[in-house]
Design a protein around this motif. Structure first.
Motif, PDB file in Angstrom:
ATOM      1  N   MET A   1     -11.247  -9.082  -1.393  1.00 39.32           N
ATOM      2  CA  MET A   1     -10.401  -8.354  -2.356  1.00 39.32           C
ATOM      3  C   MET A   1      -9.259  -9.259  -2.815  1.00 39.32           C
ATOM      4  O   MET A   1      -8.629  -9.932  -2.012  1.00 39.32           O
ATOM      5  N   ALA A   2      -9.009  -9.278  -4.102  1.00 38.37           N
ATOM      6  CA  ALA A   2      -7.936 -10.110  -4.645  1.00 38.37           C
ATOM      7  C   ALA A   2      -6.583  -9.600  -4.175  1.00 38.37           C
ATOM      8  O   ALA A   2      -6.362  -8.398  -4.044  1.00 38.37           O
ATOM      9  N   GLU A   3      -5.694 -10.546  -3.904  1.00 39.38           N
ATOM     10  CA  GLU A   3      -4.346 -10.182  -3.455  1.00 39.38           C
ATOM     11  C   GLU A   3      -3.577  -9.528  -4.602  1.00 39.38           C
ATOM     12  O   GLU A   3      -3.635  -9.987  -5.747  1.00 39.38           O
ATOM     13  N   LYS A   4      -2.860  -8.483  -4.287  1.00 40.42           N
ATOM     14  CA  LYS A   4      -2.082  -7.783  -5.310  1.00 40.42           C
ATOM     15  C   LYS A   4      -0.938  -8.672  -5.801  1.00 40.42           C
ATOM     16  O   LYS A   4      -0.303  -9.382  -5.019  1.00 40.42           O
ATOM     17  N   GLN A   5      -0.666  -8.587  -7.109  1.00 35.79           N
ATOM     18  CA  GLN A   5       0.474  -9.300  -7.655  1.00 35.79           C
ATOM     19  C   GLN A   5       1.751  -8.527  -7.341  1.00 35.79           C
ATOM     20  O   GLN A   5       1.777  -7.293  -7.400  1.00 35.79           O
ATOM     21  N   LYS A   6       2.794  -9.269  -7.022  1.00 40.11           N
ATOM     22  CA  LYS A   6       4.032  -8.667  -6.529  1.00 40.11           C
ATOM     23  C   LYS A   6       5.099  -8.617  -7.628  1.00 40.11           C
ATOM     24  O   LYS A   6       5.356  -9.632  -8.283  1.00 40.11           O
ATOM     25  N   ILE A   7       5.709  -7.449  -7.786  1.00 45.81           N
ATOM     26  CA  ILE A   7       6.751  -7.247  -8.792  1.00 45.81           C
ATOM     27  C   ILE A   7       8.053  -6.885  -8.085  1.00 45.81           C
ATOM     28  O   ILE A   7       8.110  -5.899  -7.335  1.00 45.81           O
ATOM     29  N   LEU A   8       9.091  -7.667  -8.322  1.00 42.50           N
ATOM     30  CA  LEU A   8      10.421  -7.356  -7.802  1.00 42.50           C
ATOM     31  C   LEU A   8      11.173  -6.544  -8.853  1.00 42.50           C
ATOM     32  O   LEU A   8      11.382  -7.018  -9.976  1.00 42.50           O
ATOM     33  N   ILE A   9      11.558  -5.322  -8.491  1.00 37.08           N
ATOM     34  CA  ILE A   9      12.267  -4.427  -9.413  1.00 37.08           C
ATOM     35  C   ILE A   9      13.743  -4.429  -9.038  1.00 37.08           C
ATOM     36  O   ILE A   9      14.112  -4.072  -7.920  1.00 37.08           O
ATOM     37  N   VAL A  10      14.579  -4.832  -9.987  1.00 37.90           N
ATOM     38  CA  VAL A  10      16.017  -4.922  -9.734  1.00 37.90           C
ATOM     39  C   VAL A  10      16.739  -3.955 -10.671  1.00 37.90           C
ATOM     40  O   VAL A  10      16.866  -4.208 -11.869  1.00 37.90           O
ATOM     41  N   ASP A  11      17.185  -2.833 -10.121  1.00 40.18           N
ATOM     42  CA  ASP A  11      17.859  -1.812 -10.935  1.00 40.18           C
ATOM     43  C   ASP A  11      18.750  -0.977 -10.025  1.00 40.18           C
ATOM     44  O   ASP A  11      18.308  -0.530  -8.957  1.00 40.18           O
ATOM     45  N   ASP A  12      20.009  -0.767 -10.425  1.00 40.58           N
ATOM     46  CA  ASP A  12      20.923   0.000  -9.574  1.00 40.58           C
ATOM     47  C   ASP A  12      20.719   1.512  -9.704  1.00 40.58           C
ATOM     48  O   ASP A  12      21.283   2.277  -8.934  1.00 40.58           O
ATOM     49  N   ASP A  13      19.900   1.929 -10.663  1.00 34.30           N
ATOM     50  CA  ASP A  13      19.562   3.344 -10.790  1.00 34.30           C
ATOM     51  C   ASP A  13      18.319   3.606  -9.935  1.00 34.30           C
ATOM     52  O   ASP A  13      17.205   3.213 -10.291  1.00 34.30           O
ATOM     53  N   GLU A  14      18.518   4.286  -8.787  1.00 39.40           N
ATOM     54  CA  GLU A  14      17.419   4.484  -7.846  1.00 39.40           C
ATOM     55  C   GLU A  14      16.261   5.267  -8.457  1.00 39.40           C
ATOM     56  O   GLU A  14      15.093   4.977  -8.187  1.00 39.40           O
ATOM     57  N   ASN A  15      16.575   6.270  -9.277  1.00 44.62           N
ATOM     58  CA  ASN A  15      15.519   7.080  -9.879  1.00 44.62           C
ATOM     59  C   ASN A  15      14.639   6.265 -10.815  1.00 44.62           C
ATOM     60  O   ASN A  15      13.408   6.373 -10.796  1.00 44.62           O
ATOM     61  N   ILE A  16      15.281   5.450 -11.665  1.00 48.88           N
ATOM     62  CA  ILE A  16      14.520   4.611 -12.595  1.00 48.88           C
ATOM     63  C   ILE A  16      13.687   3.590 -11.828  1.00 48.88           C
ATOM     64  O   ILE A  16      12.509   3.365 -12.134  1.00 48.88           O
ATOM     65  N   ALA A  17      14.294   2.983 -10.811  1.00 49.04           N
ATOM     66  CA  ALA A  17      13.580   1.970 -10.028  1.00 49.04           C
ATOM     67  C   ALA A  17      12.344   2.571  -9.350  1.00 49.04           C
ATOM     68  O   ALA A  17      11.261   1.973  -9.358  1.00 49.04           O
ATOM     69  N   GLU A  18      12.496   3.766  -8.777  1.00 53.54           N
ATOM     70  CA  GLU A  18      11.365   4.418  -8.110  1.00 53.54           C
ATOM     71  C   GLU A  18      10.268   4.785  -9.113  1.00 53.54           C
ATOM     72  O   GLU A  18       9.078   4.670  -8.831  1.00 53.54           O
ATOM     73  N   LEU A  19      10.697   5.222 -10.297  1.00 54.63           N
ATOM     74  CA  LEU A  19       9.732   5.584 -11.335  1.00 54.63           C
ATOM     75  C   LEU A  19       8.928   4.366 -11.781  1.00 54.63           C
ATOM     76  O   LEU A  19       7.697   4.426 -11.917  1.00 54.63           O
ATOM     77  N   ILE A  20       9.630   3.255 -11.996  1.00 56.24           N
ATOM     78  CA  ILE A  20       8.952   2.015 -12.381  1.00 56.24           C
ATOM     79  C   ILE A  20       7.960   1.604 -11.298  1.00 56.24           C
ATOM     80  O   ILE A  20       6.824   1.205 -11.576  1.00 56.24           O
ATOM     81  N   SER A  21       8.405   1.715 -10.045  1.00 55.28           N
ATOM     82  CA  SER A  21       7.539   1.348  -8.926  1.00 55.28           C
ATOM     83  C   SER A  21       6.258   2.184  -8.913  1.00 55.28           C
ATOM     84  O   SER A  21       5.155   1.661  -8.713  1.00 55.28           O
TER      85      SER A  21
END
Length: 240
Positions: A1-21
């Motif tokens: 299985m191919a390794e998942k690509q990793k995304i670092l999410i940098v946002d001080d709004d926890e709700n937006i960051a969780e939604l993006i995730s």
């Protein structure tokens, strides 16, 4: 299985960051969330992401500062996120080396599409930068000017000139096609890719930065062809 690509999410709004995730996890990405600039720099080094989604308005070190720090030693793709709509903010982000810029609020499908598009371009460029059997690499040379796309190196009038990747790629492309006029749309397609979701001002921003760093020579220089686009005008043929 191919390794998942990793995304670092940098946002001080926890709700937006969780939604993006959540959006990205559904698309089979691995994600990590941080809420301030200092931790973003730490996690960029530890987590080693394939791409960074970077909010501009952060406590402590802002997004511009994080981008500067990352670009000191890495070409990892960076997409800036901001609720600020001024052209100046977008221009500054691109000048610092960001690969794309998304306005808040954004559509989830657009965000995922841009992440995938930037990653495709980046991986394509990595392959092109390391061609098999090309020991000499890809470079172009004129009097007092040397541009290497293989080593991402520019020397002008005997001095090394630092450039973000897209800036150098644009300059190399134009210098490799002397006296040929390209529209902004053509340059977007060649450098950023046909699936780039942006506008032609991106090209203007990078040309402006190039002109600030590389002053025209008596035998070559960047020229605006009004109403059409840009060209690298030269009186001598390039050495390759």
């Amino acid at each position: 299985m191919a390794e998942k690509q990793k995304i670092l999410i940098v946002d001080d709004d926890e709700n937006i960051a969780e939604l993006i995730s959540l959006y990205l996890i559904k698309e089979c990405f691995d994600t990590k969330i941080v809420h301030d600039g200092e931790m973003a720099i730490v996690q960029y080094k530890d987590y080693r992401p394939n791409l960074i989604l970077l909010d501009l308005m952060l406590p402590g070190i802002d997004g511009y500062g994080v981008c500067r720090e990352v670009r000191k030693d890495s070409k990892v793709p960076i997409i800036m996120l901001s609720a600020k709509g001024e052209v100046f903010d977008k221009v500054l982000g691109l000048e610092l080396g960001a690969d794309d810029y998304i306005m808040k609020p954004f559509d989830s499908k657009e965000l995922v599409a841009r992440v995938k598009a930037v990653l495709r371009r980046f991986h394509s460029e990595e392959k092109q930068a390391q061609p098999a059997g090309k020991a000499a690499g890809e470079y172009v040379s004129y009097p007092d000017l040397f541009v290497s796309q293989t080593n991402y190196e520019v020397t002008c009038r005997g001095k090394r000139v630092d450039m973000p990747p897209k800036e150098l790629e644009l300059f190399y492309f134009l210098a490799s096609h002397p006296n040929q006029v390209f529209t902004r749309e053509q340059l977007l397609d060649h450098i950023w890719g046909y699936d780039y979701i942006g506008d032609t001002r991106t090209v203007d921003v990078h040309i402006k930065r190039l002109r600030a760093k590389i002053k025209n020579h008596e035998q070559w220089g960047l020229t605006t062809v009004w109403g059409i686009g840009y060209k690298f005008e030269a009186t001598t043929k390039p050495i390759r």
